[in-house]
Design an enzyme around this catalytic site. Structure first.
Site, short mmCIF file in Angstrom:
data_model
loop_
_atom_site.label_atom_id
_atom_site.label_comp_id
_atom_site.label_asym_id
_atom_site.label_seq_id
_atom_site.Cartn_x
_atom_site.Cartn_y
_atom_site.Cartn_z
CG ASP A 1 -2.11 1.12 1.28
OD1 ASP A 1 -3.01 0.88 0.77
OD2 ASP A 1 -1.59 2.19 1.44
CG ASN B 1 -5.05 10.89 -5.84
OD1 ASN B 1 -4.71 10.98 -6.95
ND2 ASN B 1 -5.58 9.93 -5.39
CG HIS C 1 -7.86 12.24 -8.91
ND1 HIS C 1 -7.98 11.04 -8.04
CD2 HIS C 1 -8.76 12.97 -8.51
CE1 HIS C 1 -8.70 11.41 -7.33
NE2 HIS C 1 -9.31 12.80 -7.28
CG ASP D 1 -4.68 8.14 -12.73
OD1 ASP D 1 -4.99 7.80 -11.54
OD2 ASP D 1 -5.46 8.56 -13.49
CD GLU E 1 -4.43 4.05 -1.48
OE1 GLU E 1 -4.48 4.56 -0.38
OE2 GLU E 1 -5.20 3.92 -2.73
#
Length: 214
Positions: A83, A91, A96, A100, A126
């Site tokens: 994680d 973000n 975003h 990404d 994630e």
């Protein structure tokens, strides 16, 4: 007249032969195109569209295949939960698109660090999972450290200068007669502990020494 009729029959026969050959070639072309289209659809169905690694469905299918193989051939299988730390802040602060880009960079780096018989999949958000072939205490510990190292070496200069992306990892070995989802849940519990311990660390079962690897 008979000769002319024979010539006409020959001409018609050759024409039919050419038409048959052309039709066979066309059928072969269409069949090949259909195969390629089916392969593309299959890949889309089992690939995470953002990162290009296995999606949740493909990951679970692969885990069952690997579990059956490991028990048939008598080797251990491990599972790792990864994680990205504080990913929400990426973000929130950079958008975003930047998030990404981080996910794609991390997925590619981790995937390239694995052996060909190990599988990386994106569970969602994630969170990523690694199916470890031939798991042992030392090997899994080294793999966890290697994953952290390759992520730390990635170029995230599109974020603010000096911003580092780190990962927390929980990992375990699938026990004899245990279902994969049960081991995955235990790895997730270790991941939660790693988060509680300050992030950017690895946690595993107490019998796998050391318990906490920084």
């Amino acid at each position: 007249e008979i000769d002319e009729l024979k010539d006409e029959i020959n001409i018609v026969g050759k024409s039919l032969q050419r038409s048959t050959q052309e039709l066979e070639i066309l059928v072969e072309q269409r069949t090949e195109e259909l195969k390629k289209a089916n392969l593309k659809l299959e890949k889309l169905a089992y690939t995470d569209s953002l990162t290009g690694v296995a999606n949740r469905s493909a990951l679970l299918n692969k885990s069952e295949e690997e579990l059956r193989r490991s028990r048939r051939l008598g080797y251990d299988m491990g599972v790792m939960m990864l994680d990205l730390d504080n990913f929400k802040s990426v973000n929130d602060n950079y958008g975003h698109d930047a998030g990404d880009k981080v996910l794609k960079s991390v997925a590619q780096a981790v995937n390239n660090s694995l052996r060909k018989d190990e599988t990386l999949g994106r569970l969602g958000g994630e969170e990523f999972v690694v199916i470890v072939h031939g798991a042992d205490k030392v090997g899994m510990q080294q793999l966890a450290g290697r994953i952290q190292d390759v992520i730390s070496l990635q170029d995230f200069s599109f974020l603010r200068e000096g911003y580092s992306v780190t990962v927390s990892i929980g990992y375990t070995k699938v026990e004899k007669n245990e279902q994969f989802k049960s081991a995955l849940k235990r790895a997730d519990s270790h991941l939660y502990t790693a988060k509680a311990n300050g992030r950017n660390c690895c946690v595993t079962d107490s019998e796998i020494i050391p318990k906490l690897v920084k």
